[in-house]
Motif scaffolding. Structure first.
Motif, PDB file in Angstrom:
ATOM      1  N   LEU A  97       4.869  76.484  12.013  1.00 58.55           N
ATOM      2  CA  LEU A  97       4.064  77.193  11.262  1.00 58.55           C
ATOM      3  C   LEU A  97       2.583  76.953  11.627  1.00 58.55           C
ATOM      4  CD1 LEU A  97       5.491  77.267   7.642  1.00 58.55           C
ATOM      5  CD2 LEU A  97       6.221  78.589   9.874  1.00 58.55           C
ATOM      6  N   TRP A 152      -0.117  76.686   9.730  1.00 54.49           N
ATOM      7  CA  TRP A 152      -0.886  75.329   9.165  1.00 54.49           C
ATOM      8  C   TRP A 152      -0.183  74.215   9.467  1.00 54.49           C
ATOM      9  CZ3 TRP A 152       1.374  72.025   6.038  1.00 54.49           C
ATOM     10  CH2 TRP A 152       2.802  72.027   5.465  1.00 54.49           C
ATOM     11  N   GLU A 153       0.905  74.361   9.888  1.00 55.55           N
ATOM     12  CA  GLU A 153       1.620  73.065  10.349  1.00 55.55           C
ATOM     13  C   GLU A 153       1.133  72.469  11.616  1.00 55.55           C
ATOM     14  OE1 GLU A 153       6.193  73.591   8.469  1.00 55.55           O
ATOM     15  OE2 GLU A 153       5.883  73.917  10.521  1.00 55.55           O
ATOM     16  N   ASP A 155      -2.074  70.955  10.738  1.00 57.34           N
ATOM     17  CA  ASP A 155      -1.919  69.705   9.927  1.00 57.34           C
ATOM     18  C   ASP A 155      -1.549  68.713  10.882  1.00 57.34           C
ATOM     19  OD1 ASP A 155      -1.515  68.384   7.501  1.00 57.34           O
ATOM     20  OD2 ASP A 155       0.406  68.008   8.246  1.00 57.34           O
TER      21      ASP A 155
END
Lengths: 525, 320
Positions: free
Chosen positions: B102, B104-105, B108
């Motif tokens: 994803l 945001w993953e 991150d």
């Protein structure tokens, strides 16, 4: 310590996050355990028939569980890491990883544990079954723990093998599915070879295969005696259940460190020189430990020496290939590093310098270990006269194998220097050409001088000679070894002179270019 | 080629000395010397194969030079490549993301890779997404993003660890016009934040917009480098004139041939163009003369050379 903290490793976190988001680990491990329970239930159903054939169903179930899990863990770990690494190279995402603030060590550990998670999870999932078997008395707790340590270590080894990829995206474009097919095809072939070689009577071949593939252990599990699968090291009986994890970690470390090194400098040879010396020393000590058997049980001293040096030649050859720098690295050495350190230090330890002195160290390591771990104990136990009789044979065997290793190493270095795209396969073909045609020609014409030019023929001759346990080293066999030594001496001298000439040419060329660039350079030799 | 800095001047952010890169017999970079001060947006201009990508990959520690020294913020990148990684951000024309992550993953993941403290991680990710206008796609799978969005996401990743140097290799290739404009704004905002940016492109009109200095590369050599205005000023004498007439363009050409400071006359349809090296103050006289000759003049346009002209002139348009 920080680099071992895998739970904080970003690659592990991301890999597990993605796997769990799809819910695959739970579904897969549950299915797998249910399958194993079904197999166990079927065995229980036919336990009486099995007992009639002399088998205990629970021991068979344990052996099946261990065998399947060893295979599955190895395939899953190798396939997953291989696919992931290759995808990173193909998609060029590896570049981003390489320049992030994650050390190569952590990148690889992350790949190993994160991508190979199914291998570890499937192993963990079988623990309840193993506990039940322990409670059932099928296996002792100590043996069960040792077995699971082996299962973890085989995952680490297979995963480390899977980490090996060429970092040049142009070099290979193998798809993920092709990688999986490759792993699934090579694994059974490897297993079949291993089973074949494990049956070999030679302790060295048996040891190296048995310590990689735990077939011996699984076989003994059927009889309920896993500790009985053992080898002799320096006269001590060591169970394979203890040897296997150590050897797995040793080989895993060798593969792992080679790839970690490549992530920093993709053109570097897989091993640094100090690491190569350490590997050869360790392997030589293991060889000596396997051949070390006090009288009266031992084979003849000449056979011990011959076996040791042939194995040393094999491992030395492998390490020599792994430590030889490519032409590009040698060129960069001339451009940037030559003369920055004193010659012996650079030649012995420098990552880019030619391998001349390193080859000498590899040869001397074999001779030193043979003297310290084989000759000296023989003198202590059998007395000096027994060794003196075999001294000339031992000297000939040691000298010849070391000369072959040295000259092939120099030849390989020369080929690396002059042929930019050289790889190991070419050297392998050259060795085949050096060894097989003279042998076949000698056999065809029944001519010993021709046979004597083939190292293979000489080794076969020596092997036959030392098969006789009464042989005490009084002769050198029927083939004239001097021809062989002369031939390899010529290869050695020719390669050395060519390397030196090429390096000098290149040095002059570089000096001229540097002067034209306005860089002050010291005159080259 | 590099200039000696004045005393007490801060050391340059990037210092390159005698850089050379050979691929077998082919020389990709030859004796390149260059200083790039802090806060500069440095454009690398050159045709394909000029050595731009090689230079940027060497600066990013992805490629090892054959010879030379490179320092980024005082760190020798050949001696200690790992020490440079926290201060650089790299983005190439060919980039790929982890498609099954994803948005945001992905951010991150790299925030963790760059050891951003857990307390700051979420805030930084949100800020980066906001900067590249991807906040509404935060929970989308990367495979569903358009090329422009993927490019912006890749750019956002490069912002997470607050690097001092951005190495951008043809970053705008494949972007639509709107994407290019957005990208230009991003570069300008980086410049506003005082970051050093090295950007390679062969879309020169764009480079002139946001680069504070440029280097023109040709066959592995730095043909010229300096401030955009400074380099353009070198060609001030070569103003270009374009005259459009209703008829008889040949008469204009004949008239121009005899006029002082006029060279390189060419005629295309009813348009006549030429180079003019005299002061601009003398142009009204030329205009009067054309009208006095009875030539039906529609327009007389005075054009300054842009980066494209400059590049063509300095490099003589040799392709490597």
């Amino acid at each position: 310590m920080e680099r071992l903290a895998f739970w904080n490793n970003p690659l592990v976190v991301s890999a597990l996050r993605m796997k769990f988001r799809r819910g695959m680990p739970v579904a897969m491990t549950c299915t797998y355990v249910l399958l194993l329970i079904t197999v166990g239930a079927a065995m229980y159903r036919w336990r009486v028939d099995m007992a009639g054939n002399g088998f205990q169903w629970d021991q068979i179930f344990l052996a099946t569980l261990a065998g399947v899990q060893f295979f599955l863990a190895a395939v899953l770990a190798m396939g997953a890491t291989k696919t992931s690494m290759q995808a990173e190279v193909n998609n060029r995402t590896m570049d981003f990883q390489r320049i992030a603030s994650v050390s190569p060590w952590r990148i690889l550990l992350g790949k190993l544990l994160g991508e190979g998670a199914y291998a570890f999870l499937s192993t963990i999932a079988t623990i309840p079954l193993a506990v039940w078997l322990v409670l059932n008395g099928t296996i002792t707790p100590a043996a069960a723990i040792a077995l699971y340590v082996c299962l973890i270590s085989i995952s680490l080894l297979a995963g480390s093998v899977g980490l090996q990829v060429n970092l040049d995206p142009q070099a290979t474009k193998t798809s993920a599915s092709a990688q999986w097919v490759g792993v699934l095809v090579t694994m059974p072939i490897w297993l079949s070879f291993s089973m074949m070689f494990i049956q070999a009577t030679n302790p060295i071949i048996g040891f190296f295969f048995s310590s990689l593939i735990p077939i011996f252990v699984v076989r003994e599990l059927v009889d309920g005696t896993p500790w009985d699968a053992a080898c002799e090291l320096f006269g001590f009986t060591v169970p394979y259940l203890l040897v296997i994890p150590v050897m797995h970690l040793f080989w895993a470390g060798a593969f792992f460190s080679a790839m970690a090194r490549r992530l920093v400098h993709p053109q570097y040879p897989p091993y640094s020189k100090p690491f190569a010396y350490g590997v050869v020393l360790l392997l030589d000590l293991i060889l000596a430990g396997l051949l070390f058997d006090p009288p009266p049980l031992g084979s003849s001293f000449p056979r011990q020496i011959l076996t040791f040096f042939l194995a040393h030649l094999f491992f030395g050859f492998w390490v020599m290939v792994a430590v030889t720098p490519r032409g590009e690295i040698l060129h960069s050495w001339i451009w940037r590093f030559r003369g920055q350190r004193s010659w012996p230090v650079d030649a012995l330890l420098g990552p880019r310098s030619p391998t001349t002195l390193s080859l000498l160290v590899l040869c001397l390591t074999g001779i030193a270990v043979a003297c310290g771990a084989l000759v000296v104990p023989q003198i202590v136990w059998r007395g000096f006269p027994a060794v003196r009789d075999a001294a000339s044979f031992a000297f000939m065997v040691g000298g010849t194998t070391c000369l072959i290793l040295f000259s092939l190493g120099m030849l390989h270095q020369w080929m690396m220097l002059v042929v930019p795209k050289m790889n190991f396969a070419v050297l392998f073909i050259v060795v085949i050409l050096l060894w097989v045609p003279p042998y076949l020609a000698g056999e065809y014409y029944d001519h010993n001088s021709l046979r004597g030019l083939s190292a293979l023929a000489v080794f076969v001759d020596w092997w036959g000679l030392t098969s006789n346990t009464n042989f005490q080293g009084a002769s050198f066999g029927r083939l004239p070894v001097m021809y062989l030594n002369l031939a390899y001496g010529l290869i050695l001298c020719g390669s050395w002179a060519s390397i030196r000439w090429s390096l000098q040419q290149k040095s002059r060329e570089v000096s001229t270019k540097l002067q034209s660039m306005g860089v002050n350079v010291a005159p080259t030799e | 080629m590099h200039q000696t800095p004045p005393p007490n001047a801060p050391p340059p952010m990037i210092q390159i000395r005698h850089l050379r890169k050979e691929y077998g017999q082919q020389v990709a970079l030859e004796n390149l010397c260059l200083d790039i001060p802090r806060g500069e947006v440095f454009g690398l201009i050159g045709p394909n194969g000029a050595g731009k990508t090689t230079l940027i990959r060497i600066l990013a520690t992805l490629l090892e030079p054959t010879y030379g020294a490179v320092r980024v913020d005082g760190i020798d990148i050949l001696d200690d490549p790992l020490a440079v990684h926290p201060i650089i951000s790299y983005m190439s024309d060919f980039f790929s993301l982890y498609d099954n992550m994803l948005v945001w993953e992905y951010l991150d993941h790299f925030a963790r890779c760059y050891r951003v403290a857990p307390s700051k991680r979420d805030k930084l990710i949100e800020e980066a997404l906001e900067l590249v206008n991807l906040e509404i796609r935060r929970d989308a799978e990367i495979r569903s993003l358009s090329r422009g969005m993927r490019q912006r996401l890749c750019f956002a990743k490069g912002l997470l660890h607050e690097p001092q140097v951005f190495l951008l290799d043809e970053p705008a290739s494949g972007l639509d016009p709107a994407g290019r404009i957005e990208f230009r704004e991003l570069i300008k905002s980086l410049h506003g934040m005082g970051r050093t940016v090295i950007i390679s492109s062969h879309i020169l009109t764009e480079m002139a917009d946001f680069c504070t200095s440029v280097g023109i590369m040709e066959q592995g050599k730095l043909v010229a480098h300096g401030g955009v205005q400074e380099i353009l000023k070198r060609l001030q004498s070569d103003t270009r004139l374009e005259l459009e007439v209703a008829e008889e363009p040949d008469r204009v050409a004949v008239l121009l041939e005899s006029w002082p400071g006029i060279s390189a006359i060419s005629t295309r349809g009813r348009r006549v163009s030429c180079r003019y090296s005299e002061p601009r103050e003398a142009l009204p006289e030329l205009h009067r003369r054309v009208v006095a000759e009875g030539i039906p003049l529609i327009s007389l346009e005075v054009r300054q050379d842009n980066l494209e002209d400059l590049y063509m002139k300095l490099s003589k348009h040799q392709t490597a």
